[in-house]
Design an enzyme around this catalytic site. Structure first.
Site, mmCIF file in Angstrom:
data_model
loop_
_atom_site.group_PDB
_atom_site.id
_atom_site.type_symbol
_atom_site.label_atom_id
_atom_site.label_comp_id
_atom_site.label_asym_id
_atom_site.label_seq_id
_atom_site.Cartn_x
_atom_site.Cartn_y
_atom_site.Cartn_z
ATOM 1 N N THR A 116 0.842 -0.990 -0.040
ATOM 2 C CA THR A 116 -0.227 0.027 -0.357
ATOM 3 C C THR A 116 0.889 1.117 0.149
ATOM 4 O OG1 THR A 116 -0.188 -0.109 2.840
ATOM 5 C CG2 THR A 116 -1.777 -0.817 1.394
ATOM 6 N N CYS A 167 17.408 5.107 -3.627
ATOM 7 C CA CYS A 167 17.300 5.789 -4.016
ATOM 8 C C CYS A 167 18.443 6.700 -5.845
ATOM 9 C CB CYS A 167 16.140 6.700 -4.724
ATOM 10 S SG CYS A 167 15.588 7.468 -3.224
ATOM 11 N N LYS A 196 25.559 6.661 2.552
ATOM 12 C CA LYS A 196 24.646 6.083 1.507
ATOM 13 C C LYS A 196 25.190 6.079 -0.026
ATOM 14 C CE LYS A 196 20.465 5.152 3.826
ATOM 15 N NZ LYS A 196 18.796 5.362 3.800
ATOM 16 N N HIS A 227 14.198 12.675 -8.162
ATOM 17 C CA HIS A 227 15.040 12.951 -7.726
ATOM 18 C C HIS A 227 16.119 13.937 -8.576
ATOM 19 C CE1 HIS A 227 13.873 11.304 -4.363
ATOM 20 N NE2 HIS A 227 14.910 10.629 -3.872
HETATM 21 C C1 11C Z 1 14.849 9.708 0.483
HETATM 22 N N1 11C Z 1 16.955 8.641 -0.225
HETATM 23 O O1 11C Z 1 15.099 10.245 -0.831
HETATM 24 C C2 11C Z 1 15.877 8.716 0.452
HETATM 25 C C3 11C Z 1 14.438 7.204 0.512
HETATM 26 O O2 11C Z 1 17.699 3.773 2.152
HETATM 27 O O3 11C Z 1 16.115 3.303 0.687
HETATM 28 C C4 11C Z 1 14.916 6.083 0.021
HETATM 29 C C5 11C Z 1 15.501 5.423 1.830
HETATM 30 C C6 11C Z 1 17.259 3.968 1.402
HETATM 31 O O4 11C Z 1 14.216 10.403 1.492
#
Ligand code: 11C
Length: 344
Positions: A11, A130, A214, A242
């Site tokens: 969902t 992402c 990350k 993004h």
């Molecule tokens: C954001 N990149 O835009 C993050 C969302 O580690 O999978 C994804 C966070 C992740 O807030």
């Protein structure tokens, strides 16, 4: 014979997108099951022209399910992914829970599809963050051509990366500003409407945020541990898509023309770079699309062998759901799913 696929977190923003993409790409599934926590029990989600009733994750038996696309957050992944893997079902996990574990492959198919075979140790494959996914799709062919030394990246990340509540917050704050209502901030640390926030995920001891960390760790794991990368991750008042401003220093010379040609033939990439008004891609146009778009390719004459470019992608698709489905396609096309049953 088709496969049985479960989508956990069905969902949510990414879960719904996973269902759409499985249907769009005609993934060879005989059965697709939508799962979520008991809070979402009985809700309905669409899968192609069908409606699926959401079932409870905690009572579901995965032993005859081949693939689980998991997007229910890190805590749910930590609890459930190992258990699901032990039942012989391969988990493609969208959270950060297992990405940095040596025995879990982290995969972007255009970049390191061959590494997928490592999944048999735990039956878990990690999907990247992402902002890293779209970046490495662009960097990989350039690294092959001229060897990347260092990357400096600034992100412009849409609110959908932070979930449905974050999208609602941007919407209601924007409406409140226009109607002179009260601007309520819950999900973000500062107002996001008509603003930008240089903070995504938690702060680390060195002053970087986890989102920035990350990008470093995941690029090294998927592309090359020798690449030096530094990032500034910024949230912008955009719903989906993004964008990233990327500066790259290479070991060997590479001209903007050569980079353009290389990127034009790279898998998953579309170059839109006309050097005129509107001759570049923006997140608004990338939403709902699969490609990683590259624009504004130009020389950085302040360093040796330097290039700048602009990179845009739909964070819910290539940044999450599409990449997960592409990993599932690699498992199917390379006939690897029988190894999952042996491993369990
Ligand atoms: C954001 N990149 O835009 C993050 C969302 O580690 O999978 C994804 C966070 C992740 O807030």
């Amino acid at each position: 014979m088709g496969y049985k696929v479960a989508v956990v977190g069905a969902t949510g923003n990414v879960g719904r997108e996973m269902l759409d993409i499985l249907a769009e790409r005609a993934f060879p599934a005989d059965e697709v099951v939508a799962l979520a926590s008991s809070r979402s029990l009985g809700q309905e989600v669409s899968f192609g022209d069908k409606i699926l009733k959401v079932k409870a994750l905690d009572t579901y038996d995965f032993s005859d399910t081949d693939i689980c696309l998991m997007s229910a957050g890190g805590d749910a992944s930590k609890e459930w992914s190992p258990r699901i893997g032990q039942q012989g079902c391969v988990v493609i996990d969208n959270s950060s829970a297992f990405r940095y574990d040596a025995d879990v492959p982290l995969i972007v198919p255009e970049v390191n599809a061959d590494a997928v075979v490592g999944f048999t140790k735990r039956n878990i494959i990690a999907n990247p963050n992402c902002s890293t996914a779209q970046l490495v799709v662009a960097l990989k062919p350039l690294h092959e051509a001229a060897t990347i030394k260092r990357v400096v990246v600034s992100t412009y990340q849409s609110v959908s990366g932070a979930g449905k509540d974050a999208m609602d917050e941007l919407f209601s704050q924007t409406r409140a500003v226009f109607t002179a209502g009260e601007v309520v901030t819950k999900k973000f640390t500062k107002r996001i409407a008509f603003n930008v926030i240089p903070h995504i995920d938690v702060f680390m001891e060195d002053g970087y945020t986890k989102e920035e960390w990350k990008m470093v760790a995941e690029t090294k794991k998927m592309l090359d541990p020798k690449i030096k990368l530094t990032a500034t991750a910024v949230r912008v008042p955009v719903f989906i898509g993004h964008a990233e401003a990327v500066n790259v220093e290479f070991e060997r010379p590479i001209t903007p023309e050569q980079a353009t040609e290389i990127l034009r033939s790279a898998p998953g990439v579309l170059v839109i770079d006309k050097r005129e008004n509107g001759g570049y891609m923006t997140p608004h146009e990338a939403a709902g699309e699969d490609a990683t778009y590259i624009s504004r390719i130009r020389e950085d004459a302040t360093v040796e062998n330097g290039l700048n470019f602009w990179c845009v992608s739909d964070n819910l698709r290539k940044g999450a759901a599409l990449n997960a489905v592409q990993i599932a396609e690699v498992l199917v096309n390379r006939k690897l799913l029988n190894k999952a049953k042996q491993a369990a």
